[in-house]
Design a protein around this motif. Structure first.
Motif, short mmCIF file in Angstrom:
data_model
loop_
_atom_site.label_atom_id
_atom_site.label_comp_id
_atom_site.label_asym_id
_atom_site.label_seq_id
_atom_site.Cartn_x
_atom_site.Cartn_y
_atom_site.Cartn_z
N LEU A 43 -7.87 45.40 13.13
CA LEU A 43 -8.37 46.75 11.42
C LEU A 43 -8.15 45.51 10.33
O LEU A 43 -8.67 45.24 9.00
N GLN A 44 -7.05 44.80 10.13
CA GLN A 44 -7.38 43.20 9.13
C GLN A 44 -8.49 42.74 8.83
O GLN A 44 -8.60 42.05 8.48
N ARG B 5 -11.30 52.74 8.33
CA ARG B 5 -10.86 52.71 8.86
C ARG B 5 -9.66 53.61 9.47
O ARG B 5 -9.52 53.72 9.03
N ARG C 267 -8.28 39.01 16.02
CA ARG C 267 -9.01 39.20 14.40
C ARG C 267 -10.73 38.82 14.48
O ARG C 267 -11.44 39.76 13.45
N GLN D 98 -11.25 44.99 7.51
CA GLN D 98 -10.44 44.88 6.01
C GLN D 98 -10.85 43.50 5.45
O GLN D 98 -11.76 44.15 3.85
N GLN E 218 -1.28 50.01 4.78
CA GLN E 218 -1.87 48.40 4.32
C GLN E 218 -2.95 48.18 4.37
O GLN E 218 -3.45 47.59 4.36
N LEU E 219 -3.13 49.13 5.55
CA LEU E 219 -4.26 49.10 6.44
C LEU E 219 -5.42 48.90 5.29
O LEU E 219 -6.94 49.46 6.17
N LEU F 7 -6.72 54.02 11.81
CA LEU F 7 -5.66 53.40 13.63
C LEU F 7 -5.48 54.29 14.70
O LEU F 7 -4.72 55.09 14.56
N ALA G 220 1.89 51.07 8.49
CA ALA G 220 0.88 49.76 8.40
C ALA G 220 -0.41 50.33 8.30
O ALA G 220 -1.17 49.68 7.87
N ALA G 221 -0.38 51.61 8.55
CA ALA G 221 -2.22 52.51 7.91
C ALA G 221 -2.29 52.25 6.53
O ALA G 221 -3.07 51.61 6.42
N CYS H 166 -6.75 52.58 5.62
CA CYS H 166 -7.31 53.48 6.60
C CYS H 166 -7.53 54.69 6.25
O CYS H 166 -6.60 55.22 5.09
N VAL I 169 -3.28 45.91 15.04
CA VAL I 169 -3.22 46.00 13.60
C VAL I 169 -4.26 44.84 13.45
O VAL I 169 -5.08 44.86 12.32
#
Length: 248
Positions: free
Chosen positions: A157-158, A169, A126, A161, A186-187, A171, A183-184, A189, A154
């Motif tokens: 990227l979090q 961004r 992170r 973000q 939520q990020l 993934l 997941a992508a 992407c 992840v």
């Protein structure tokens, strides 16, 4: 179904600067890739022990530098003294490790675009995402097209973000693990960057249907590249800057 936003990046991206033709992740590689006409590059960024983002793929220093041990455990001053070129060829002896700022200045001065893979040392996922995003936002603050930040991690990227949500961004995937598309989303992407063999018409449709672009690594033969073009994918990362014309 979300519409696909305009995509400011070219189809062809030079892997680690110039693939295997120069020492990866160095200014020498970027210059060589540019001499082949490439205007977008991929590189790997991690943090020194004192928090300086620099370019290197491996966690360990031995393969691509004259150093020993884990790069992320050493301060930038020590890393800056290493030879990152002799392992590749005598002609590149003495090539230093570049900072992200070094590469940014080169790209900005020459109108090149960049895909920064956030490649954290273990345990710094992170934090690396946060610092790389913060530096990227600072360095490209006046640029028309920002760098694309990608990672397999992840958590990285979090971090990006949360720190600089306006930066695009992507993934990275080496397999289609359960929940990858959610997941992508939520990020936030804008792209999925897959091992090229994972792309099928169905997966491309899923990604485009989610409003994201479909990119591939690392594509080094013509048949694979043509398959991806025929599938309607959006970007191809290659080592073979000598084989593929980036205008193609």
């Amino acid at each position: 179904m979300p519409a696909l936003a305009p995509w400011p990046y070219p189809r062809w991206v030079a892997h680690r600067g110039a693939g295997k033709l120069a020492p990866e992740n160095t200014l020498a590689a970027f210059r060589l890739g540019a001499s082949h006409g490439y205007r977008m590059f991929e590189c790997d960024a991690k943090l020194s022990a004192d928090g300086v983002p620099f370019l290197m793929h491996d966690a360990a220093l031995e393969r691509t530098t004259s150093g020993q041990g884990i790069g992320g455990e050493q301060p930038w001053h020590a890393l800056s003294q290493l030879d990152a070129g002799s392992w590749h060829s005598r002609a590149c002896a003495g090539e230093p490790l570049p900072t992200l700022e070094n590469i940014a200045r080169f790209c900005l001065a020459n109108g090149h675009l960049l895909n920064i893979e956030i490649k954290p040392a273990p345990g710094a996922e992170r934090e690396t995402g946060e610092v790389v995003a913060r530096e990227a936002a600072r360095l490209w603050q006046d640029a028309a097209v920002p760098p694309l930040l990608t990672s397999f991690q992840v958590a990285s990227l979090q971090g990006a973000q949360a720190t600089q949500p306006q930066l695009p961004r992507g993934l990275l995937l080496d397999k289609l693990w359960d929940g990858w598309l959610d997941a992508a989303r939520q990020l936030g992407c804008v792209a999925i960057v897959c091992n090229h063999v994972l792309w099928t018409a169905e997966v491309v449709a899923q990604v485009h249907g989610a409003g994201m672009r479909a990119l591939s690594y690392t594509v080094n033969d013509e048949a694979a590249a043509q398959r991806l073009i025929d599938l309607g994918t959006d970007g191809i990362i290659t080592d073979r800057v000598d084989l593929f014309s980036p205008a193609g």
